[in-house]
Write a protein that holds these residues in place. Sequence first.
Motif, short mmCIF file in Angstrom:
data_model
loop_
_atom_site.label_atom_id
_atom_site.label_comp_id
_atom_site.label_asym_id
_atom_site.label_seq_id
_atom_site.Cartn_x
_atom_site.Cartn_y
_atom_site.Cartn_z
N PRO A 126 0.83 -1.21 0.00
CA PRO A 126 0.00 0.00 0.00
C PRO A 126 0.87 1.26 0.00
N GLU A 127 0.31 2.36 -0.45
CA GLU A 127 1.06 3.61 -0.60
C GLU A 127 1.48 4.24 0.72
N PHE A 128 0.62 4.19 1.74
CA PHE A 128 0.91 4.89 2.98
C PHE A 128 2.23 4.43 3.62
N PRO A 129 2.46 3.11 3.80
CA PRO A 129 3.75 2.70 4.34
C PRO A 129 4.92 3.11 3.45
N SER A 181 8.07 5.48 4.61
CA SER A 181 9.47 5.06 4.49
C SER A 181 10.38 6.19 4.02
N PHE A 182 9.79 7.28 3.51
CA PHE A 182 10.57 8.43 3.07
C PHE A 182 10.19 9.71 3.82
N VAL A 183 9.51 9.59 4.94
CA VAL A 183 9.06 10.75 5.69
C VAL A 183 10.22 11.62 6.16
N MET A 184 11.40 11.02 6.31
CA MET A 184 12.55 11.78 6.79
C MET A 184 13.01 12.84 5.80
N PRO A 209 15.81 16.58 8.39
CA PRO A 209 15.38 16.22 7.03
C PRO A 209 16.55 16.26 6.06
N GLY A 210 16.46 15.39 5.09
CA GLY A 210 17.48 15.39 4.04
C GLY A 210 17.50 14.08 3.29
N PRO A 211 18.46 13.94 2.41
CA PRO A 211 18.54 12.71 1.61
C PRO A 211 18.73 11.49 2.50
N VAL A 212 18.25 10.39 2.01
CA VAL A 212 18.31 9.14 2.76
C VAL A 212 19.73 8.63 2.82
#
Length: 192
Positions: free
Chosen positions: A103-106, A110-113, A189-192
């Motif tokens: 699903p899209e929400f998870p 996974s990129f909320v940071m 916040p920033g790149p993973v």
Amino acid sequence: MTFRRSTLAMAILGLLENGPMHPYGLQRLIKQWGKDQVVNVGQRTSLYRMIVRLEEAGLITAGATERDERYPERTVYHLTDEGREVCRTWLAEILTTPRNEFPEFPAGLSFVMLLPPEAAGELLGQRRESLTKRIAELQDELDTKVDGKPIPRFALLETEYQLAATVAEAEWIDGVLADLASGTLSWIPGPV
């Protein structure tokens, strides 16, 4: 021919268990019975394409063509014995085997940071508001009556499940929002 399982294919086979039907009748029943909340019907062309694929696979067969001066010709489809068996096999697999459905929400989580925690909290707060509305809608569906009588529980199991999952998600978001507000959950916040 091996046919790849899908919820739309299973819905068509399942509805044809009740007897022969034309595509418009199938589409109407999917909507009328609220199955469009759990089965992605998409556009009418998706339904027709799936019917063609099911027929090519021998899971359904075309019967008579109905003629009514108010409507275009409508081909009535019947469930084959193989279609009935495949539908029951799919149903057993779905009910017994948990599967990652992506699903899209998870995926978004996974990129909320990439967002500042404050922005993430604001967006999750908006989602929480939407979930509150959805919970009320699902509760209304469970309380619906037909001809003054409650709908049998077996016909609402998917709605019960959706309500439980939506309530659980709302409670989880409440916890995340509380942790963001208290500062126990934070990131730069920033790149993973």
